[in-house]
Structure formats: structure tokens, C-alpha cells
Design a protein around this motif. Structure first.
Motif, PDB file in Angstrom:
ATOM      1  N   LEU A   1       5.503   0.333  -9.143  1.00 50.20           N
ATOM      2  CA  LEU A   1       6.748   0.620 -10.022  1.00 50.20           C
ATOM      3  C   LEU A   1       7.798   1.219  -9.200  1.00 50.20           C
ATOM      4  N   GLY A   2       8.136   0.754  -8.031  1.00 47.83           N
ATOM      5  CA  GLY A   2       9.263   0.984  -7.228  1.00 47.83           C
ATOM      6  C   GLY A   2       8.800   1.979  -6.333  1.00 47.83           C
ATOM      7  N   LEU A   3       7.762   2.477  -6.104  1.00 49.61           N
ATOM      8  CA  LEU A   3       7.390   3.637  -5.296  1.00 49.61           C
ATOM      9  C   LEU A   3       7.512   3.023  -3.756  1.00 49.61           C
ATOM     10  N   SER A   4       6.961   1.814  -3.549  1.00 47.76           N
ATOM     11  CA  SER A   4       7.122   1.205  -2.288  1.00 47.76           C
ATOM     12  C   SER A   4       8.464   0.923  -1.649  1.00 47.76           C
ATOM     13  N   GLU A   5       9.124   0.502  -2.546  1.00 44.85           N
ATOM     14  CA  GLU A   5      10.650   0.182  -2.247  1.00 44.85           C
ATOM     15  C   GLU A   5      11.363   1.553  -1.733  1.00 44.85           C
ATOM     16  N   LEU A   6      11.263   2.767  -2.463  1.00 43.32           N
ATOM     17  CA  LEU A   6      11.938   3.937  -2.370  1.00 43.32           C
ATOM     18  C   LEU A   6      11.277   4.311  -0.796  1.00 43.32           C
ATOM     19  N   ARG A   7       9.966   4.477  -0.490  1.00 50.12           N
ATOM     20  CA  ARG A   7       9.576   4.866   0.541  1.00 50.12           C
ATOM     21  C   ARG A   7       9.957   4.165   1.715  1.00 50.12           C
ATOM     22  N   LEU A   8       9.620   2.756   1.456  1.00 50.17           N
ATOM     23  CA  LEU A   8      10.259   1.798   2.750  1.00 50.17           C
ATOM     24  C   LEU A   8      11.736   2.112   3.119  1.00 50.17           C
TER      25      LEU A   8
ATOM     26  N   VAL B   1       0.929  -1.337  -0.138  1.00 49.99           N
ATOM     27  CA  VAL B   1      -0.087  -0.110   0.044  1.00 49.99           C
ATOM     28  C   VAL B   1       0.893   1.248  -0.086  1.00 49.99           C
ATOM     29  N   LEU B   2       2.131   1.169   0.301  1.00 49.26           N
ATOM     30  CA  LEU B   2       2.890   2.330   0.196  1.00 49.26           C
ATOM     31  C   LEU B   2       3.294   2.718  -1.175  1.00 49.26           C
ATOM     32  N   GLY B   3       3.012   1.697  -2.136  1.00 53.77           N
ATOM     33  CA  GLY B   3       3.438   2.126  -3.371  1.00 53.77           C
ATOM     34  C   GLY B   3       1.683   2.646  -4.317  1.00 53.77           C
ATOM     35  N   ASN B   4       0.927   3.033  -3.361  1.00 53.96           N
ATOM     36  CA  ASN B   4      -0.400   3.571  -3.864  1.00 53.96           C
ATOM     37  C   ASN B   4      -1.266   2.735  -4.427  1.00 53.96           C
ATOM     38  N   LEU B   5      -1.242   1.467  -3.722  1.00 53.50           N
ATOM     39  CA  LEU B   5      -2.178   0.502  -4.187  1.00 53.50           C
ATOM     40  C   LEU B   5      -3.739   0.965  -3.875  1.00 53.50           C
ATOM     41  N   TYR B   6      -4.320   0.980  -5.140  1.00 59.71           N
ATOM     42  CA  TYR B   6      -6.022   1.262  -5.464  1.00 59.71           C
ATOM     43  C   TYR B   6      -6.147   2.770  -5.061  1.00 59.71           C
ATOM     44  N   ARG B   7      -5.345   3.513  -4.377  1.00 58.77           N
ATOM     45  CA  ARG B   7      -5.384   5.004  -3.947  1.00 58.77           C
ATOM     46  C   ARG B   7      -4.275   5.462  -3.545  1.00 58.77           C
ATOM     47  N   VAL B   8      -3.964   6.819  -3.383  1.00 55.03           N
ATOM     48  CA  VAL B   8      -2.774   7.348  -3.045  1.00 55.03           C
ATOM     49  C   VAL B   8      -2.707   7.157  -1.732  1.00 55.03           C
TER      50      VAL B   8
END
Length: 342
Positions: free
Chosen positions: A63-70, A27-34
Motif C-alpha cells: 500500500l505504497g510502503l515499497s515506493e516510499l522505502r525505495l 518485498v520492501l512493502g513487507n510481502l508475507y512478513r515484515v
């Protein structure tokens, strides 16, 4: 309040230890919503304060956002105190024909696209990119991500590549993560996998993993991480209702009725359906962790509270007696222990 982390469980035959509850970062990768960046950071902070030390992500998630944020959220934490898992199989490459928004459920720009690749080179490229995005020099666990249609390449190329990295100390443990259990059993039996991530196939509504992957793990002395324990939502509320999801689809009425019947038995034992859904996977001795997706600090607090609640031993017996779970579901000893620590 800080909680104990002493209840970590080892991925068998490795040095990697997981807390009983894990943080799922899809969900940190904006799953379904921001998910606002501040909410993502606060969720990881709340998980850390609660004693959670296992964090799971993947290139696929946003597309990599979850990894970046984590990676950003964990950067100031002592590296020896937490465990990170990511995945390979979906290589991120430039998108030659972007349409503006990702088409696979994540609310992000589609400047990149996913390319299925379980080749040795693809695995190495994917891990290098993950380490770069997360700011890490090693990963604790790497799973093959949904290799359902790619058994041959995944087993013959990707898993040996992961095994080499494990032997070199770049990775602590290796395995596969899927929504089915039969092929996960094959990975345990036919490859060097240490652990598998089992999605939705050992829950209060589906115990099909008892036919294949769980016996394989027990026989071979390997480990299982359980995810999807709410079966996409149907088990996530005290009282399920029509219109809720089961395995990403609208739940059919007979399944809703069964979930309600389970909820009634839970209530008779002084607990509720979500608490029982989180505790249930721990009834099997090979399952060492339940990982839940958590979008906000409040969700973290709610899930930690649910995870720590005591589940009466008689609940599982009553569910068996009423035919609501399979008669071969193991006893509740492991589940009772899991509720006392993270």
C-alpha cells in the motif's frame, strides 16, 4: 566488489536502458512478513554497490510502503544513473472500513485500500501519487499492473494516457505487467506498449510465452522484462522438494519430479538449478532483463553471484534432448553473455 554496468540493454525504440539484473522491491512493502527498514535500506545499498541500476516497484506493494522505502533509499543517488519502474491500475484510496492489517499478503496497516482503475484520470492520479511518495519528478518505465479483467479500459484509456506522458517526457517507456502471456502479446500488437513485464511464463518449467508474447516482441522489435523466474520458489533451490510453491500454490508431485530432473542435468554440467533459472530467460533475444525480489543485502549478494555464474552452452541442448524444455527454446548465446555483467 563493484561490478560493471556497461552491459545495459536498451528498451527498443526508447532511450531507457536496463542492467541485465533488476531489483524487485515488492518485498520492501513487507510481502508475507515484515522487512525491517534497515534491511530494506541495506538491500538497496548492496544492489547499488553490485552495479544494479534497475529498480521496480508499485503502489500495490505494501500500500505504497515499497515506493516510499525505495524512493528514500535512492534519494541521494544521481538520478541519471538509475532506472525506476512503477505501475498503475490499483489506485490507493482511503479505507473506510479498516481491519488493521492488509488482506493481500503485505504486513502493513490497511488505512488505504486498492481500487481498480485504468481510466485516464486514475492513471494520472496514480502516477502523481507515486512521484510524491518516491520524491521523483519523472518515472523511467510505467506498467499497467495486472489488467487481466480490464482489457478494454486498459487498452482504450490507460495506455493512451501513458503514451501522452511518454511523449511529454514524464515517462521514458510504457507497457504492461502480468502473470499471463497471451494478453501481453495483445498489448504489444494492439497498443503503444514499448515493453512488457512477463511473470513466470518463460522459465525452466513454463515456456508458454514462446506461443505468443515472445514472437510478438521479436516481430515488432519490442522488449521483455522477465520476473517470477523461480515460479514462486520451486526453482530457487539446488534440490527441489515436496511442499515448495509453484505459481503461489503447493507444487504438484509431477512438477517437483520434473524440477529435480532439470536440477540433475544442471549438476551434470557443473552448475545448479537457481543459476540456470536466472540465466534461462536471457536465452531469448527479446528478454533484456531478469528482475528478482531481494529483501536483504545478503539476498542481493547471493542473487548477483548466481547471475554472474557462467552457464555451460551444452546445458540447454541437454535439457532439450531430454524433453525437459521445449525444442523451440532458442540457443544459449544471449544467456552466456548475460552471466558476465549486470
Amino acid at each position: 566488489m563493484r561490478h560493471r554496468t556497461a552491459g545495459r540493454r536498451q528498451i527498443r525504440n526508447t532511450a531507457v536502458e536496463l542492467t541485465g539484473l533488476g531489483f524487485g522491491a515488492s518485498v520492501l512493502g513487507n510481502l508475507y512478513r515484515v522487512t525491517p527498514a534497515e534491511d530494506a535500506s541495506a538491500a538497496v545499498e548492496a544492489a547499488w554497490e553490485a552495479g544494479i541500476r534497475y529498480f521496480d516497484t508499485a503502489p500495490h506493494y505494501g500500500l505504497g510502503l515499497s515506493e516510499l522505502r525505495l524512493g528514500t533509499a535512492l534519494r541521494q543517488r544521481p538520478r541519471t544513473e538509475y532506472v525506476v519502474s512503477s505501475k498503475v491500475g490499483r489506485l490507493l484510496v482511503p479505507n473506510e472500513h479498516p481491519r488493521g492489517v492488509d488482506s493481500e499478503g503485505f504486513v502493513v496497516r490497511d488505512d488505504l485500500r486498492r481500487q481498480w482503475d485504468f481510466s485516464r484520470e486514475g492513471v494520472l492520479r496514480s502516477i502523481e501519487a507515486t512521484l510524491d511518495r518516491m520524491g521523483l519528478d519523472r518515472l523511467d518505465v510505467v506498467y499497467l499492473h495486472d489488467p487481466d479483467d480490464h482489457w478494454e479500459q486498459a487498452a482504450d484509456e490507460a495506455m493512451p494516457a501513458l503514451a501522452e506522458l511518454r511523449d511529454q517526457g514524464v515517462i521514458g517507456a510504457i507497457g504492461a505487467g502480468m502473470n499471463q502471456s497471451a494478453m501481453l502479446a495483445r498489448f504489444l500488437r494492439e497498443t503503444d506498449a514499448d515493453v512488457v513485464m512477463l511473470a513466470g511464463r518463460y522459465t525452466l518449467l513454463d515456456q508458454s510465452a514462446l506461443d505468443d508474447v515472445l514472437p510478438a516482441a521479436e516481430e515488432l522489435g519490442k522488449s521483455v522484462v522477465a520476473v517470477g523466474v523461480f515460479n514462486s520458489g520451486l526453482l530457487s533451490r539446488d534440490r527441489p522438494n515436496e511442499g515448495m510453491k509453484y505459481d503461489y500454490q503447493d507444487a504438484p508431485p509431477p512438477l517437483v519430479a520434473r524440477a529435480r530432473a532439470i536440477a540433475d542435468v544442471c549438476a551434470a554440467h557443473g552448475t545448479n538449478l537457481p543459476r540456470a533459472a536466472i540465466a534461462f530467460p536471457h536465452t531469448h533475444p527479446t528478454i533484456i532483463n531478469v528482475t528478482l525480489g531481494m529483501r536483504t543485502s545478503e539476498q542481493v549478494r547471493q542473487n548477483v553471484e548466481l547471475h554472474q555464474q557462467h552457464i555451460p552452452d551444452g546445458l540447454w541442448d541437454d535439457l532439450r534432448t531430454q524433453g525437459l524444455i521445449r525444442p523451440d527454446v532458442p540457443g544459449a548465446g544471449a544467456g552466456a553473455r548475460s552471466s558476465t555483467c549486470l
